[in-house]
Design a protein around this motif. Structure first.
Motif, PDB file in Angstrom:
ATOM      1  N   GLY A   1      11.655  15.456  12.505  1.00 18.58           N
ATOM      2  CA  GLY A   1      11.161  13.951  11.913  1.00 18.58           C
ATOM      3  C   GLY A   1      10.066  14.152  10.929  1.00 18.58           C
ATOM      4  N   VAL A   2       9.741  15.069  10.202  1.00 16.66           N
ATOM      5  CA  VAL A   2       8.950  15.359   9.180  1.00 16.66           C
ATOM      6  C   VAL A   2       9.531  14.506   7.891  1.00 16.66           C
ATOM      7  CG1 VAL A   2       7.206  16.696   7.863  1.00 16.66           C
ATOM      8  CG2 VAL A   2       7.523  17.173  10.312  1.00 16.66           C
ATOM      9  N   LEU A   3       8.856  13.823   7.306  1.00 13.74           N
ATOM     10  CA  LEU A   3       9.113  12.965   6.215  1.00 13.74           C
ATOM     11  C   LEU A   3       9.373  14.104   4.934  1.00 13.74           C
ATOM     12  CD1 LEU A   3       9.237  10.008   5.908  1.00 13.74           C
ATOM     13  CD2 LEU A   3       7.325  10.083   5.072  1.00 13.74           C
ATOM     14  N   ASP A   4      10.654  13.994   4.289  1.00 20.26           N
ATOM     15  CA  ASP A   4      10.865  14.711   3.212  1.00 20.26           C
ATOM     16  C   ASP A   4      10.767  13.892   1.886  1.00 20.26           C
ATOM     17  OD1 ASP A   4      11.705  16.350   1.255  1.00 20.26           O
ATOM     18  OD2 ASP A   4      13.801  17.051   1.945  1.00 20.26           O
ATOM     19  N   ILE A   5       9.312  13.753   1.706  1.00 24.09           N
ATOM     20  CA  ILE A   5       8.771  12.895   0.433  1.00 24.09           C
ATOM     21  C   ILE A   5       9.580  13.347  -1.174  1.00 24.09           C
ATOM     22  CG2 ILE A   5       6.814  14.053  -0.271  1.00 24.09           C
ATOM     23  CD1 ILE A   5       7.621  10.034   0.530  1.00 24.09           C
ATOM     24  N   ALA A   6      10.030  14.817  -1.059  1.00 28.77           N
ATOM     25  CA  ALA A   6      10.466  15.175  -2.509  1.00 28.77           C
ATOM     26  C   ALA A   6      11.782  14.694  -2.489  1.00 28.77           C
ATOM     27  CB  ALA A   6      10.318  16.806  -2.367  1.00 28.77           C
ATOM     28  N   ALA A   7      12.594  14.607  -1.321  1.00 32.44           N
ATOM     29  CA  ALA A   7      13.841  14.012  -1.348  1.00 32.44           C
ATOM     30  C   ALA A   7      13.929  12.548  -1.891  1.00 32.44           C
ATOM     31  CB  ALA A   7      14.604  14.109  -0.075  1.00 32.44           C
ATOM     32  N   ALA A   8      12.795  12.018  -1.238  1.00 26.99           N
ATOM     33  CA  ALA A   8      12.877  10.456  -1.438  1.00 26.99           C
ATOM     34  C   ALA A   8      12.556  10.308  -2.839  1.00 26.99           C
ATOM     35  CB  ALA A   8      11.562   9.913  -0.618  1.00 26.99           C
ATOM     36  N   ARG A   9      11.369  11.029  -3.381  1.00 33.88           N
ATOM     37  CA  ARG A   9      11.171  11.113  -5.058  1.00 33.88           C
ATOM     38  C   ARG A   9      12.528  10.984  -5.866  1.00 33.88           C
ATOM     39  NH1 ARG A   9       6.862  14.827  -4.300  1.00 33.88           N
ATOM     40  NH2 ARG A   9       5.032  13.506  -3.831  1.00 33.88           N
TER      41      ARG A   9
ATOM     42  N   ASP B   1       5.945   7.714  -7.655  1.00 31.37           N
ATOM     43  CA  ASP B   1       5.008   7.963  -6.943  1.00 31.37           C
ATOM     44  C   ASP B   1       3.632   6.596  -7.104  1.00 31.37           C
ATOM     45  OD1 ASP B   1       5.294  10.163  -5.701  1.00 31.37           O
ATOM     46  OD2 ASP B   1       5.167  11.227  -7.382  1.00 31.37           O
ATOM     47  N   ALA B   2       3.997   5.779  -7.840  1.00 36.02           N
ATOM     48  CA  ALA B   2       3.266   4.569  -8.217  1.00 36.02           C
ATOM     49  C   ALA B   2       3.013   3.816  -6.846  1.00 36.02           C
ATOM     50  CB  ALA B   2       3.821   3.423  -9.183  1.00 36.02           C
TER      51      ALA B   2
ATOM     52  N   VAL C   1       0.600  -1.145  -0.049  1.00 38.52           N
ATOM     53  CA  VAL C   1      -0.049  -0.046   0.017  1.00 38.52           C
ATOM     54  C   VAL C   1       0.710   1.214   0.110  1.00 38.52           C
ATOM     55  CG1 VAL C   1      -2.105  -1.258   1.157  1.00 38.52           C
ATOM     56  CG2 VAL C   1      -0.075  -0.039   2.707  1.00 38.52           C
ATOM     57  N   PHE C   2       2.044   1.074   0.022  1.00 30.52           N
ATOM     58  CA  PHE C   2       3.040   2.219   0.048  1.00 30.52           C
ATOM     59  C   PHE C   2       3.568   2.536  -1.389  1.00 30.52           C
ATOM     60  CE2 PHE C   2       5.264   2.161   4.623  1.00 30.52           C
ATOM     61  CZ  PHE C   2       3.760   2.236   5.067  1.00 30.52           C
ATOM     62  N   THR C   3       4.015   3.931  -1.609  1.00 30.85           N
ATOM     63  CA  THR C   3       4.289   4.353  -2.967  1.00 30.85           C
ATOM     64  C   THR C   3       5.773   3.575  -3.083  1.00 30.85           C
ATOM     65  OG1 THR C   3       5.361   6.229  -2.383  1.00 30.85           O
ATOM     66  CG2 THR C   3       3.107   6.514  -2.567  1.00 30.85           C
ATOM     67  N   VAL C   4       6.233   3.834  -4.308  1.00 27.03           N
ATOM     68  CA  VAL C   4       7.807   3.157  -4.642  1.00 27.03           C
ATOM     69  C   VAL C   4       8.623   4.162  -3.680  1.00 27.03           C
ATOM     70  CG1 VAL C   4       9.430   3.424  -6.434  1.00 27.03           C
ATOM     71  CG2 VAL C   4       7.194   2.614  -6.879  1.00 27.03           C
ATOM     72  N   ALA C   5       8.419   5.352  -3.757  1.00 25.82           N
ATOM     73  CA  ALA C   5       9.287   6.384  -2.866  1.00 25.82           C
ATOM     74  C   ALA C   5       9.290   6.005  -1.432  1.00 25.82           C
ATOM     75  CB  ALA C   5       9.056   7.933  -3.096  1.00 25.82           C
ATOM     76  N   GLU C   6       8.169   5.713  -0.975  1.00 29.89           N
ATOM     77  CA  GLU C   6       8.011   5.322   0.579  1.00 29.89           C
ATOM     78  C   GLU C   6       8.870   4.133   0.826  1.00 29.89           C
ATOM     79  OE1 GLU C   6       3.846   7.509   1.847  1.00 29.89           O
ATOM     80  OE2 GLU C   6       3.751   5.379   0.758  1.00 29.89           O
ATOM     81  N   ASN C   7       8.741   3.213  -0.124  1.00 31.08           N
ATOM     82  CA  ASN C   7       9.308   1.961   0.192  1.00 31.08           C
ATOM     83  C   ASN C   7      10.661   1.989   0.134  1.00 31.08           C
ATOM     84  OD1 ASN C   7       7.945  -0.868   0.466  1.00 31.08           O
ATOM     85  ND2 ASN C   7       6.514   0.182  -1.193  1.00 31.08           N
ATOM     86  N   VAL C   8      11.142   2.725  -1.044  1.00 29.86           N
ATOM     87  CA  VAL C   8      12.712   2.704  -1.330  1.00 29.86           C
ATOM     88  C   VAL C   8      13.337   3.502   0.083  1.00 29.86           C
ATOM     89  CG1 VAL C   8      14.451   4.007  -2.580  1.00 29.86           C
ATOM     90  CG2 VAL C   8      12.590   2.665  -3.487  1.00 29.86           C
ATOM     91  N   VAL C   9      12.728   4.433   0.652  1.00 29.40           N
ATOM     92  CA  VAL C   9      13.407   5.009   1.718  1.00 29.40           C
ATOM     93  C   VAL C   9      13.122   4.399   3.031  1.00 29.40           C
ATOM     94  CG1 VAL C   9      13.629   7.367   0.532  1.00 29.40           C
ATOM     95  CG2 VAL C   9      11.765   6.757   1.775  1.00 29.40           C
ATOM     96  N   LEU C  10      12.289   3.608   3.197  1.00 27.79           N
ATOM     97  CA  LEU C  10      11.873   3.367   4.378  1.00 27.79           C
ATOM     98  C   LEU C  10      13.012   2.797   5.369  1.00 27.79           C
ATOM     99  CD1 LEU C  10       9.273   2.500   6.032  1.00 27.79           C
ATOM    100  CD2 LEU C  10       9.206   0.124   5.233  1.00 27.79           C
ATOM    101  N   GLY C  11      13.251   3.027   6.567  1.00 32.48           N
ATOM    102  CA  GLY C  11      14.513   2.787   7.152  1.00 32.48           C
ATOM    103  C   GLY C  11      15.352   3.635   7.087  1.00 32.48           C
ATOM    104  N   HIS C  12      15.385   4.554   5.857  1.00 32.39           N
ATOM    105  CA  HIS C  12      16.444   5.321   5.768  1.00 32.39           C
ATOM    106  C   HIS C  12      15.951   6.632   5.220  1.00 32.39           C
ATOM    107  CE1 HIS C  12      17.981   1.461   5.305  1.00 32.39           C
ATOM    108  NE2 HIS C  12      19.134   2.045   5.719  1.00 32.39           N
TER     109      HIS C  12
END
Lengths: 499, 380, 409
Positions: A109-117, A134-135, A91-102
């Motif tokens: 502690g606010v997630l920087d989702i732009a940096a993850a993308r 974002d898929a 249920v997570f996006t690609v970016a969320e999955n890839v950065v999980l744990g790092h």
């Protein structure tokens, strides 16, 4: 970075899954770890990745001993893993999955989702992956999911990359592409450990080969060695890679599938106008990459798919729309893909498992009362006949090895009066001895004069077992061809190109 | 998940009960006024405190014993043996409902809905018991059957919802408990069940022709329901171990997908399991309304829904285990009354002890660590 | 995406019901009273025609239902999220106006009462969200509320400090959560069993101590101070909503804050991402170095402390003393709200408000002598939750790993 495992031993109870295993993987090399199912390859890699703690032995990176108490430590030390069962959150996006744990974070502690993308795009571009950050991962095809898994391993800039049986879910073409990626990663100076039991892949890509058997390293092999030589090293005796069978003597048409369409629970069409016939005394293998509708086809025959259109006729009688019970009563033997999930009740005894399909009728039951004396006699007979190695008929199915579990399933299914045998990946995860036994039983069933439908995802098995091969791709039959068809042609069909 | 409770052994169960009683004893001691006052001068006269603790704890557990097993202080023989009959009177509905939950648990369905099913059983049995005028030979069986049917009906709705929509039975049964309680409360305020000219939510008394025979006479609450309970224990054992239906229930419980592939109708079995489970809870409802209670009130299910869960777990879902656990908890309930009356220990101590027993039973490693029993190394 | 006919069908059915109500509604007017005590800008009462309101609602609902069919059949798109809540509000409006025909509906009081009943439910549902999102089913919300209620009363009475009482409530709730966590995570006991049993255990202990300890000296042990309302400057002057939302006790303001913070933390921060990862697929989280057990313990205990504070609302916010089993099943309604709110803090809070409203309506209706049985209003949360889990309104699925123990090999 150079990886060295020195004298690793890992026990589970009395069983030594790894017994004094040593291995050196150099930077800039693809090191294949070859072995049968259950040889201890995955255990070894889980020790390396910090998921298991070794009972004894050492891990060294660039000759310095390291100790991993969890995957976090292993990753921090530069080890990345592409897991056999993807470690992705659907249920997570690609970016969320890839950065999980790092995760990159802004203040607090606010997630920087732009940096993850951005990170995903960088790696994706560098290796030509073409993955949308974002898929939603669960909605991506399996091949793409695997790339996400690779990006995830690369995000920590891993210097040692482990691929655990990565090709099981890929088409031959996708497999070729994966090999290319592995070479590219090797050439960038990483050490690659490639775990597999497929000899063809080993010969194609390996720089160095370590062979394991029953938890021990039994030696090294060269990519130039013959497949037979590697196989006998893996198994510990000379193996005949051929399935022994006489030419088929096809009789009248037994199973006729025509215009079969099936939709799954989400309303997606999973089988698209599937038509084929299997003659009595013939084995038809459905080949193709896992997840292209094979499971749904067997389930449609069994009666567990509910949204369908078309026809499945066995000896002229319609099966589609019947309940599972009616289908089994019509003489269909069914060996499911996942024997522990669908074939057996793990907590039941061998005897109970043998009557799972007939607990409501004579001679197993009379007027709703179980006939336990008869069951005991029947079970003892079957255990002897199928050579099930167990403590007795009261042993629980969960205590049996994979091969013996499959024997129980076969014993049950073949003990009915059959008009059709359907077996889905019947040798998956079995050792070579059990594979041979299962193949013999399937051929024997064919020779008894019934049609046999086998689903196989490994091409070698398909070509050896099948009298004809039907290739499936995205719910369609791409063509039905003889077993001696050229591999590249089969590969193209598996990738959706017409023969 | 439920199979976890099937493992373990009797010794652990006994130890779990023991530990729970010790904890209960500590609570009793702590709350005792004499203990509290003598603790304030502990350094001066430590023996005072010790004897106060002994008196509090021994007094309470002695009362528990007198209230549940044998009252050696009673003046008459009847009085002496009455406690054990009280225990059985409590054990009857608890065991019946516990058997129902055990059947569901064995079949992989987490039926938390004992309370609702008991209530429905009681409503159905109550209505028949109040409104029909028939001879005992017809009226009584009809009332019991109505109760069993009511419980089965309410249970099978849950099974039907699960079979058709996949609704999680835990959530549905929890919600159904409240719905059942509110429905009962509504019925007891309307002419459907409320006694005429009564402002309280209570029904007319059950006619004598619909009642379980009080075979020990009117001085005892114990009634013939206890035999129905014993029959239910045997029947459930037979069902689970010797019948095709039970075999299919268990197959469903251990591995529904394998059961489905083997031709067992999963949806139908969900409904059947919940019907059997609800029927047994409904039977517990009849034992209340046609046995001990006499007329229907909102408190008909008491805490039996929860008790049933605990006895099913403590009895490891085995019918005879459930019976033993049912008698144990029946004894706790019976003894608690005496404990409160003679020692002023609140009845709630029973809930504490009971909950602790279940927690300890569920976590064998915890009990082992308390007693420093080395865990047996399980062969892989 | 799966296209379901369920939502349009349900909407059509409800719209049809609204038409029936409009058709059979009594003529006359309903007086709506907005005024509350201390209003600076008193609003006049308005009289609305029952016919007008019910027909207005019915026609609007018919149009919306038609729109949802248009989306489904012509545009082939799934239903929009706001449609169902708007529908609900319109339907409630229609029913209320009909029930209050010829009477006076004191809207502000009705809403104030609903909010009060909803406060512990919201805290409880946040506890549920935080624990289910991390993969542990929390049936023990009831126990956490009750523990919070008891401990806050005890400590606030002994220390005469209302804030110490509140903090203790949080600690008590967290401790109950810790027991749940230890049994569910360390001892791998089934989470539902632990939850059910914990509720009874907490009930037993608080009842026991209420009878023995508190009963001995009520003045000393069970007479805590109570929070006073603290009107928020400016905001409390907003007509209608001001007095409802911003003339409240600090616990209520804490509740607003908690809902927002929990939502933000869960969906916008690193920790929240990890919590959700652990709740969906603990092994995947483990393989990227996330400490699965620690995350579960933390999320559970934070949730537990929120539920504890919610429990303190009973004693320090409302009653001013502890009473036996005073939470009276609120924990189970909170569980219902969390499921009905689809494991989302904001939706769960809205669901809790709805449940609070339906519970409160019985008092409002009793005043005007309506004959709608209170039992059916009280049944609403439970019935709606059953409908939700049966999938009759959209698809309700929780976190994938909720309820499953994670065993590190």
């Amino acid at each position: 970075m150079k990886l060295e495992l020195r004298g690793i031993t890992k026990r589970f109870g009395a069983l030594a899954a790894n017994d004094n295993v040593s291995l050196v993987a150099e930077a800039g090399q693809i090191h294949c770890l070859l072995g049968e199912n259950g040889a201890g390859k995955s255990t070894l890699m889980n020790v390396l990745y910090g998921l298991y703690q070794a009972d004894s032995g050492q891990i060294l990176l660039d000759d310095k001993p390291v100790k991993f108490s969890g995957p976090g430590d292993a990753m921090a030390a530069g080890i990345g893993m592409v897991h056999q069962h993807f470690m992705l959150i659907p249920v997570f996006t690609v970016a969320e999955n890839v950065v999980l744990g790092h995760e990159p974070v802004k203040f607090g502690g606010v997630l920087d989702i732009a940096a993850a993308r951005k990170k995903v795009r960088e790696i994706s571009d560098r290796f030509g992956f073409d993955v949308d950050p974002d898929a939603i991962v669960g909605e991506l095809p399996v091949g793409v999911q695997q790339r996400v898994e690779i990006i995830k391993a690369l995000i920590t800039d891993a210097k040692v990359l482990v691929f655990d049986e990565p090709t099981a879910v890929l088409t031959p073409q996708e497999t070729d592409e994966l090999m290319a990626i592995m070479r590219q990663l090797r050439d960038s100076g990483r050490a690659i450990v490639f775990i597999t039991h497929k000899l063809r892949e080993v010969k194609e890509v390996a720089d160095k080969i370590t062979v394991m058997r029953l938890g021990k390293v039994v030696g090294e092999a060269k990519p130039s060695d013959t497949a037979e030589a590697m196989a006998s090293m893996m198994v510990g005796r000379a193996v005949d890679l051929e399935v022994r069978k006489t030419p088929a003597k096809p009789g009248a048409a037994g199973l006729e599938v025509s215009g079969l369409n099936v939709w799954n629970h989400e309303g997606q069409q999973v089988l698209n106008d599937v038509s084929f016939q299997i003659h009595a005394g013939e084995i038809l293998v459905i080949a193709g990459v896992q997840g292209n509708g094979q499971t749904e086809l067997t389930e449609a025959i069994l009666g567990t798919q509910t949204k369908h259109h078309g026809s499945i006729k066995l000896s002229g009688h319609e099966l589609l729309g019947k309940t599972v019970k009616q289908v089994l009563d019509a003489g269909v033997g069914f060996v499911p893909e996942d024997r522990t999930e669908d074939g057996l009740v793990a907590d039941f005894t061998i005897a109970e498992n043998l009557m799972l399909d007939r607990s409501d009728r004579a001679p197993f039951a009379k007027r709703g009362v179980l006939q336990l004396d008869f069951l005991a006699k029947f079970a003892a007979e079957k255990v002897a006949q199928y050579d099930v190695r167990a403590q007795g008929i009261q042993a629980k199915a969960s205590q049996l090895s994979g091969g013996n579990q499959q024997k129980v399933v076969l014993a049950r299914e073949l003990s009915r009066e059959l008009k059709l045998l359907v077996a889905s990946q019947p040798t998956r995860g079995l050792d070579v001895g059990s594979i041979e036994f299962v193949h013999e039983q399937i051929v024997a069933a064919r020779d008894s004069g019934i049609p046999v439908l086998i689903v196989a995802t490994e091409l070698d098995e398909a070509t050896q077992l099948g009298d004809r091969i039907a290739v499936m791709y995205q719910g369609k039959i791409m063509g039905i061809v003889p077993p001696d068809t050229d591999r590249t042609v089969l590969g193209k069909m598996m990738a959706g190109l017409s023969a | 998940m439920i199979s976890k409770f099937l493992r373990g052994n009797i010794a652990l169960s006994v130890l779990a009960v023991l530990v729970s009683f010790v904890v209960g004893g500590i609570l009793i001691a702590l709350s005792d006024p004499t203990v509290q006052s003598s603790a304030s001068y502990f350094t001066a006269r430590p023996t005072d405190l010790l004897s106060a603790i002994w008196n509090a704890v021994f007094g309470a557990y002695d009362a528990l014993f007198r209230g549940s097993v044998f009252n050696y202080q009673a003046a008459t023989t009847t009085g002496m043996f009455k406690p054990i009959t009280e225990t059985l009177a409590f054990a009857t509905p608890i065991t019946m409902a516990g058997l129902g939950l055990a059947v569901a648990f064995r079949s992989g369905l987490f039926n938390i809905g004992g309370t609702g099913q008991i209530i429905f059983g009681a409503i159905f049995a109550g209505w028949v018991g109040i409104n029909l005028d028939l001879p005992w030979i017809l009226h009584f069986p009809l009332a019991v059957l109505a109760g069993v049917f009511g419980g089965a009906l309410f249970g099978s709705i849950v099974g039907l919802l699960k079979a058709t929509t996949g609704a999680n039975e835990v959530i549905v049964t929890i919600m159904f408990n409240y719905i059942a309680a509110l429905l009962l409360s509504y019925f007891l305020k309307t002419p459907f069940l409320q006694a005429p000219h009564n402002i309280n939510p209570i029904s007319k008394p059950i006619l004598a022709s619909a009642k379980y025979p009080a075979f020990l006479g009117p001085n005892f609450r114990l009634h013939a329901g206890v035999f129905a309970m014993l029959a239910a224990v045997a029947l459930v054992w037979w069902l689970l171990n010797r019948s095709t239906l039970g075999f299919q229930f268990r197959a469903l419980g251990h591995n529904p997908s394998a059961a489905r592939v083997a031709g067992i109708n999963i949806g139908l079995n969900y409904v059947l399991v919940m019907a059997v489970s609800g029927a047994l809870a409904g039977l517990a409802g009849t034992s209340q309304i046609l046995g001990t209670e006499g007329s229907l009130t909102t408190g008909v299910a008491a805490s039996f829904g929860f008790d049933a869960i605990t006895v099913a777990l403590l009895g490891r879902n085995n019918p005879f285990g459930v019976l033993a656990a049912g008698i144990l908890f029946g004894g706790l309930r019976a003894g608690a009354v005496t404990m409160q009356a003679s020692q002023g220990v609140p009845i709630d101590i029973v809930f504490i002890v009971q909950s602790m027993i279940v927690l300890f039973i569920a976590a064998p490693p915890l009990v082992r660590s308390i007693f420093r029993i080395r865990a047996k190394v399980e062969a892989a | 995406m799966k296209l379901s006919n369920k939502t349009p069908i349900i909407l059509a059915v409800v719209a049809f019901l609204a038409v029936l109500i409009a058709a059979f509604a009594p003529s006359g007017t309903t007086e709506i009273k907005f005024q509350a005590e201390g209003d600076l800008l008193p609003l006049p009462n308005i009289d609305v025609s029952v016919m007008a309101v019910t027909w207005f609602a019915a026609i609007l609902m018919l149009l919306l239902a038609a729109y949802s069919w248009f989306r489904r059949l012509v545009q082939k798109r799934s239903s929009i999220a706001w449609l169902s809540p708007v529908f609900g509000v319109l339907f409630v409006l229609s029913v209320l106006t009909t029930l209050y025909a010829g009477k006076t509906m004191t809207l502000t009081a009705l809403l104030q009462g609903s909010l009060s009943l909803a406060v512990p439910l919201i805290f409880g549902s946040l506890a549920g969200v935080l624990s289910e999102r991390v993969g542990v089913v929390n049936i023990a919300i009831e126990g956490q509320l009750l523990a919070g209620a008891f401990c806050s009363a005890l400590v606030a009475s002994l220390t005469h400090s209302i804030w110490l009482g509140l903090i203790t409530a949080g600690i008590a709730g967290a401790l109950v959560a810790l027991v749940l966590a230890v049994f569910a995570i360390r001892y791998v006991v089934d989470q539902i069993i632990v939850g059910v049993v914990l509720n009874v255990l907490v009930m037993g202990i608080t009842n026991f101590l209420f009878s023995t300890l508190m009963g001995g000296n009520l003045a000393l042990f069970n007479s805590p101070p109570r929070f006073d309302t603290m009107p928020v400057p400016l905001l409390s002057q907003i007509p209608v909503l001001g007095p409802v939302l911003f003339v409240q006790t600090p616990i209520v303001y804490l509740m607003y804050l908690a809902v927002g913070v929990v939502w933000f933390v869960l969906f916008k921060t690193r920790w929240g991402l990890r919590v959700r990862a652990v709740g969906e697929y603990p092994k995947a989280a483990d393989t990227v170095g996330i400490k699965v057990y620690r995350t579960r313990y933390m999320s559970l205990m934070i949730g537990g402390s929120l539920a504890g504070i919610g429990g303190a609302f009973f004693t320090l916010g409302q009653v001013g003393a502890f009473g036996k089993e005073m939470t009276n099943g609120a924990g189970y309604i909170a569980l219902a709200a969390l499921i009905f709110g689809r494991w989302n803090p904001l939706y769960a809070a809205l669901a809790a408000l709805l449940f609070g409203f339906s519970e409160n309506l019985q008092f409002g209706l009793a005043i005007i002598g309506s004959h709608v049985p209170s039992e059916f209003l009280l049944m609403l949360p439970y019935a709606l939750t059953v409908i939700a889990v049966a999938g009759l309104v959209g698809k309700v699925t929780g976190p994938a790993a909720s309820g499953k123990a994670y065993i590190k090999s």
